[in-house]
Design a protein around this motif. Structure first.
Motif, PDB file in Angstrom:
ATOM      1  N   TYR A  19       0.903  -1.185  -0.167  1.00 19.76           N
ATOM      2  CA  TYR A  19       0.015   0.005  -0.038  1.00 19.76           C
ATOM      3  C   TYR A  19       0.857   1.306  -0.062  1.00 19.76           C
ATOM      4  N   PRO A  20       1.982   1.287  -0.957  1.00 20.06           N
ATOM      5  CA  PRO A  20       2.558   2.639  -1.196  1.00 20.06           C
ATOM      6  C   PRO A  20       1.991   3.906  -0.974  1.00 20.06           C
ATOM      7  N   ASP A  21       0.713   4.083  -1.597  1.00 18.27           N
ATOM      8  CA  ASP A  21       0.262   5.317  -1.621  1.00 18.27           C
ATOM      9  C   ASP A  21      -0.830   5.595  -0.368  1.00 18.27           C
ATOM     10  N   ALA A  22      -0.716   4.739   0.395  1.00 17.50           N
ATOM     11  CA  ALA A  22      -1.748   4.800   1.610  1.00 17.50           C
ATOM     12  C   ALA A  22      -1.241   5.780   2.731  1.00 17.50           C
ATOM     13  N   ALA A  26       0.659   2.627   4.770  1.00 13.61           N
ATOM     14  CA  ALA A  26       1.615   2.098   4.088  1.00 13.61           C
ATOM     15  C   ALA A  26       2.376   1.186   5.164  1.00 13.61           C
ATOM     16  N   ARG A  27       2.826  -0.124   4.592  1.00 14.49           N
ATOM     17  CA  ARG A  27       3.544  -1.099   5.468  1.00 14.49           C
ATOM     18  C   ARG A  27       4.830  -1.539   4.746  1.00 14.49           C
ATOM     19  N   ILE A  28       5.755  -1.586   5.492  1.00 11.82           N
ATOM     20  CA  ILE A  28       7.150  -1.770   4.835  1.00 11.82           C
ATOM     21  C   ILE A  28       7.736  -3.069   5.524  1.00 11.82           C
ATOM     22  N   ASN A 148       3.077  14.190  -1.292  1.00 13.52           N
ATOM     23  CA  ASN A 148       2.938  12.722  -1.988  1.00 13.52           C
ATOM     24  C   ASN A 148       2.657  11.699  -0.915  1.00 13.52           C
ATOM     25  N   LEU A 149       1.476  11.064  -1.417  1.00 13.74           N
ATOM     26  CA  LEU A 149       1.325   9.740  -0.509  1.00 13.74           C
ATOM     27  C   LEU A 149       2.152   8.708  -0.604  1.00 13.74           C
ATOM     28  N   THR A 150       3.174   8.596  -1.517  1.00 15.56           N
ATOM     29  CA  THR A 150       3.951   7.722  -1.280  1.00 15.56           C
ATOM     30  C   THR A 150       5.256   8.168  -0.368  1.00 15.56           C
ATOM     31  N   ALA A 151       5.430   9.274   0.023  1.00 19.44           N
ATOM     32  CA  ALA A 151       6.471   9.734   0.552  1.00 19.44           C
ATOM     33  C   ALA A 151       6.738   9.192   2.073  1.00 19.44           C
ATOM     34  N   THR A 152       5.582   8.706   2.866  1.00 17.83           N
ATOM     35  CA  THR A 152       5.856   8.114   4.014  1.00 17.83           C
ATOM     36  C   THR A 152       6.245   6.683   3.900  1.00 17.83           C
ATOM     37  N   ALA A 153       5.924   5.695   2.629  1.00 17.24           N
ATOM     38  CA  ALA A 153       6.323   4.744   2.314  1.00 17.24           C
ATOM     39  C   ALA A 153       7.994   4.757   1.936  1.00 17.24           C
ATOM     40  N   GLY A 154       8.309   5.789   1.269  1.00 13.44           N
ATOM     41  CA  GLY A 154       9.844   6.065   1.166  1.00 13.44           C
ATOM     42  C   GLY A 154      10.281   6.250   2.260  1.00 13.44           C
TER      43      GLY A 154
END
Length: 176
Positions: A19-22, A26-28, A148-154
């Motif tokens: 869920y990279p854009d959550a 997001a879970r890594i 950016n919603l994917t920033a947290t995943a990054g």
């Protein structure tokens, strides 16, 4: 098991992003092979007071309390753009699992679960799964998370790779 053999044939780390854009949803999961037995890797994880020796951004780790398999710490981090403090807990759930929780911090709230898998004689797979919500942290991190919603995943991938690879260092040195 077959996935593990193929993935680590080269001996490198891997990051799986769910869920990279959550945003904070997001879970890594980061998987790092370490050429040291599970007991040494677990000890490196549980000795948080020594983390500044092998995690350059950590200036200090202060033990706030310790009871049984649980300890609370104050971390002071010198990041490139800002200095950050955090109150955390570390819990030894079992011989093969350690949980880490950020109770309060300029990073925002976060948690990680480290599973230590025996990968043969003298080898361990460190499997860590984490989440965080930098939107509850320092202004700069809130702006990044909102941009950016994917920033947290990054951000989570970067932090978990640094932690997993850093923790492997003392375990490897103990073997020498």
């Amino acid at each position: 098991l077959e996935f593990r053999r193929v993935l680590f044939r080269s001996g490198g780390a891997a990051a799986l992003v769910y869920y990279p854009d959550a945003g904070p949803g997001a879970r890594i999961t980061v998987i790092v092979p370490v050429a040291a037995p599970v007991a040494l890797v677990r000890r490196a994880l549980l000795e948080a007071e020594r983390w500044p020796e092998f995690i350059p951004a950590l200036r200090t780790v202060t033990t706030l309390s310790r009871r049984g398999r649980r300890a609370a710490y104050r971390f002071d981090v010198a990041a490139s753009l800002l200095d950050i403090g955090a109150v955390t807990t570390l819990t030894e759930v079992s011989e093969r699992r350690v949980d880490f929780t950020v109770q309060e911090s300029d990073f925002g709230v976060a948690a990680a679960r480290w599973d230590l898998l025996d990968d043969g004689p003298g080898r361990t797979l460190v499997v860590t799964t984490n989440w965080s919500d930098p939107a509850q942290g320092h202004w700069l991190l809130r702006q990044t998370a909102r941009s950016n919603l994917t920033a947290t995943a990054g951000m989570n991938v970067a932090v978990e790779l640094i932690l997993a690879l850093s923790v492997s260092r003392p375990a490897l040195r103990s073997e020498e």
